[in-house]
Design a protein around this motif. Structure first.
Motif, PDB file in Angstrom:
ATOM      1  N   LEU A  43       0.815  -1.224   0.000  1.00 53.29           N
ATOM      2  CA  LEU A  43       0.000   0.000   0.000  1.00 53.29           C
ATOM      3  C   LEU A  43       0.842   1.265   0.000  1.00 53.29           C
ATOM      4  O   LEU A  43       0.423   2.302   0.496  1.00 53.29           O
ATOM      5  CB  LEU A  43      -0.906   0.003   1.245  1.00 53.29           C
ATOM      6  N   THR A  44       2.033   1.195  -0.565  1.00 55.52           N
ATOM      7  CA  THR A  44       2.930   2.355  -0.492  1.00 55.52           C
ATOM      8  C   THR A  44       2.411   3.554  -1.275  1.00 55.52           C
ATOM      9  O   THR A  44       2.929   4.664  -1.110  1.00 55.52           O
ATOM     10  CB  THR A  44       4.330   1.977  -1.006  1.00 55.52           C
ATOM     11  N   ASN A  45       1.408   3.361  -2.125  1.00 54.68           N
ATOM     12  CA  ASN A  45       0.830   4.477  -2.872  1.00 54.68           C
ATOM     13  C   ASN A  45      -0.256   5.218  -2.107  1.00 54.68           C
ATOM     14  O   ASN A  45      -0.867   6.145  -2.659  1.00 54.68           O
ATOM     15  CB  ASN A  45       0.262   3.999  -4.214  1.00 54.68           C
ATOM     16  N   ALA A  46      -0.515   4.806  -0.861  1.00 55.86           N
ATOM     17  CA  ALA A  46      -1.460   5.576  -0.038  1.00 55.86           C
ATOM     18  C   ALA A  46      -0.959   7.010   0.091  1.00 55.86           C
ATOM     19  O   ALA A  46       0.251   7.258   0.131  1.00 55.86           O
ATOM     20  CB  ALA A  46      -1.611   4.934   1.337  1.00 55.86           C
ATOM     21  N   LYS A  47      -1.884   7.965   0.150  1.00 57.13           N
ATOM     22  CA  LYS A  47      -1.493   9.375   0.127  1.00 57.13           C
ATOM     23  C   LYS A  47      -0.669   9.772   1.350  1.00 57.13           C
ATOM     24  O   LYS A  47       0.296  10.526   1.231  1.00 57.13           O
ATOM     25  CB  LYS A  47      -2.741  10.251  -0.006  1.00 57.13           C
ATOM     26  N   ARG A  48      -1.056   9.290   2.528  1.00 58.23           N
ATOM     27  CA  ARG A  48      -0.288   9.561   3.743  1.00 58.23           C
ATOM     28  C   ARG A  48      -0.287   8.307   4.609  1.00 58.23           C
ATOM     29  O   ARG A  48      -1.329   7.647   4.767  1.00 58.23           O
ATOM     30  CB  ARG A  48      -0.875  10.735   4.537  1.00 58.23           C
ATOM     31  N   ILE A  49       0.870   7.978   5.152  1.00 55.97           N
ATOM     32  CA  ILE A  49       1.025   6.820   6.033  1.00 55.97           C
ATOM     33  C   ILE A  49       1.560   7.337   7.357  1.00 55.97           C
ATOM     34  O   ILE A  49       2.587   8.025   7.388  1.00 55.97           O
ATOM     35  CB  ILE A  49       1.991   5.790   5.420  1.00 55.97           C
ATOM     36  N   LEU A  50       0.858   7.040   8.447  1.00 57.96           N
ATOM     37  CA  LEU A  50       1.217   7.631   9.732  1.00 57.96           C
ATOM     38  C   LEU A  50       1.222   6.607  10.859  1.00 57.96           C
ATOM     39  O   LEU A  50       0.456   5.633  10.847  1.00 57.96           O
ATOM     40  CB  LEU A  50       0.234   8.750  10.113  1.00 57.96           C
ATOM     41  N   THR A  51       2.075   6.857  11.831  1.00 61.17           N
ATOM     42  CA  THR A  51       2.046   6.168  13.118  1.00 61.17           C
ATOM     43  C   THR A  51       2.520   7.171  14.167  1.00 61.17           C
ATOM     44  O   THR A  51       3.001   8.253  13.829  1.00 61.17           O
ATOM     45  CB  THR A  51       2.918   4.901  13.115  1.00 61.17           C
ATOM     46  N   SER A  52       2.382   6.841  15.428  1.00 63.51           N
ATOM     47  CA  SER A  52       2.795   7.785  16.463  1.00 63.51           C
ATOM     48  C   SER A  52       4.315   7.846  16.566  1.00 63.51           C
ATOM     49  O   SER A  52       5.006   6.839  16.378  1.00 63.51           O
ATOM     50  CB  SER A  52       2.182   7.415  17.821  1.00 63.51           C
ATOM     51  N   SER A  53       4.816   9.034  16.850  1.00 61.92           N
ATOM     52  CA  SER A  53       6.268   9.201  17.018  1.00 61.92           C
ATOM     53  C   SER A  53       6.769   8.353  18.178  1.00 61.92           C
ATOM     54  O   SER A  53       7.881   7.816  18.135  1.00 61.92           O
ATOM     55  CB  SER A  53       6.602  10.676  17.248  1.00 61.92           C
ATOM     56  N   LEU A  54       5.935   8.202  19.198  1.00 64.06           N
ATOM     57  CA  LEU A  54       6.304   7.394  20.355  1.00 64.06           C
ATOM     58  C   LEU A  54       6.482   5.938  19.958  1.00 64.06           C
ATOM     59  O   LEU A  54       7.425   5.266  20.400  1.00 64.06           O
ATOM     60  CB  LEU A  54       5.222   7.530  21.443  1.00 64.06           C
ATOM     61  N   GLU A  55       5.598   5.432  19.101  1.00 61.27           N
ATOM     62  CA  GLU A  55       5.701   4.043  18.657  1.00 61.27           C
ATOM     63  C   GLU A  55       6.950   3.827  17.813  1.00 61.27           C
ATOM     64  O   GLU A  55       7.696   2.855  18.016  1.00 61.27           O
ATOM     65  CB  GLU A  55       4.453   3.648  17.866  1.00 61.27           C
ATOM     66  N   LEU A  56       7.199   4.716  16.881  1.00 56.19           N
ATOM     67  CA  LEU A  56       8.363   4.539  16.010  1.00 56.19           C
ATOM     68  C   LEU A  56       9.664   4.582  16.804  1.00 56.19           C
ATOM     69  O   LEU A  56      10.561   3.762  16.581  1.00 56.19           O
ATOM     70  CB  LEU A  56       8.376   5.609  14.919  1.00 56.19           C
TER      71      LEU A  56
END
Length: 265
Positions: A128-141
């Protein structure tokens, strides 16, 4: 607000020890690993993702398994993961296949949110790399570096994953309370649960805060935790939310009693 529709999808399943889903107090140092545990303790649970058709955009929560688990799961997931679990991805259950059946492709996804970065939630990301925005929390990363055995960073390597910061434990996507990501730490420190709200009613997608409805009904913690005290607090919050008269459903990612369905409200 116009109607919101949530598609509850099963993107494969996983065999694991029941102690991984439901905490057991035992002399075994790591019962959730399944090592030196009888096969009678193994259970099969779904690996879920959620597609939200929202008036302000198309939102996907988590990605399920990558098609790589169909061909060579041992090479793809590594020896450690395969010792403790077995991944399954039947035909047409990969996330991009399910999106296609619904008339969508990856580029239609406005926001792809990763509740946390454990393999069963992020494995399908590279489909799904073509999704417009991919997000996760900075704390998780950032926590993936503190607990390296719990993660497989190649799953998001070279993917443009943005991060967001929690403000008072929340991140309000549209600023109107309709989609709010709430930090529910314990299983991982940066894990997000998702509140989807419309006209006063709401659905709570609680990720792995609990593994099934019985988790918050009987306060059964997940077997794998980075912080037990926080896990208790997070599960209590889920229980309180489930008792709210405006709550339509609370869904855990791996509840074997939850079947794929559509929630419209």
């Amino acid at each position: 607000m116009n109607t919101i529709k949530i598609h509850v999808l099963h993107c494969g399943s996983i065999d694991l020890d029941e102690a991984a889903s439901f905490y057991e107090k035992t002399i075994h140092p790591m019962p959730y690993s399944g090592i030196f545990r009888s096969k009678k303790h193994q259970i099969n649970v779904p690996v879920s993702a959620y597609l939200i058709e929202h008036p302000k955009g198309l939102i996907l929560i988590d990605t399920g398994w990558n098609t790589e688990v169909r061909t060579n799961p041992k090479k793809y997931l590594g020896w450690l993961y395969n010792i403790s679990s077995t991944a399954h991805l039947p035909p047409q259950q990969a996330i991009h296949e399910q999106l296609h059946k619904l008339g969508y492709q990856a580029s239609d996804i406005d926001y792809l949110f990763l509740s946390h970065l454990h393999p069963d939630h992020v494995s399908g990301l590279k489909l799904l790399t073509n999704a417009k925005r991919i997000l996760t929390s900075s704390l998780e990363l950032s926590d993936t570096k503190k607990h390296p055995l719990l993660y497989l960073p190649f799953m998001w390597k070279d993917v443009n994953v943005e991060t967001f910061d929690f403000q008072n434990s929340e991140f309000d996507l549209f600023g109107d309370g309709s989609v709010v990501f709430v930090n529910t730490p314990g299983h991982t420190n940066g894990m997000s649960s998702t509140i989807v709200q419309n006209d006063g009613k709401f659905v709570l997608l609680c990720a792995d805060t609990g593994y099934a409805e019985k988790s918050w009904l009987h306060m059964i913690l997940p077997g794998m935790m980075t912080n037990k005290k926080k896990a208790v607090q997070s599960l209590k919050w889920v229980k309180e939310m489930s008792e709210n008269p405006n709550c339509i459903e609370v869904l855990a990612n791996h509840d074997a009693n939850v079947k794929p369905h559509i929630i419209e409200f």
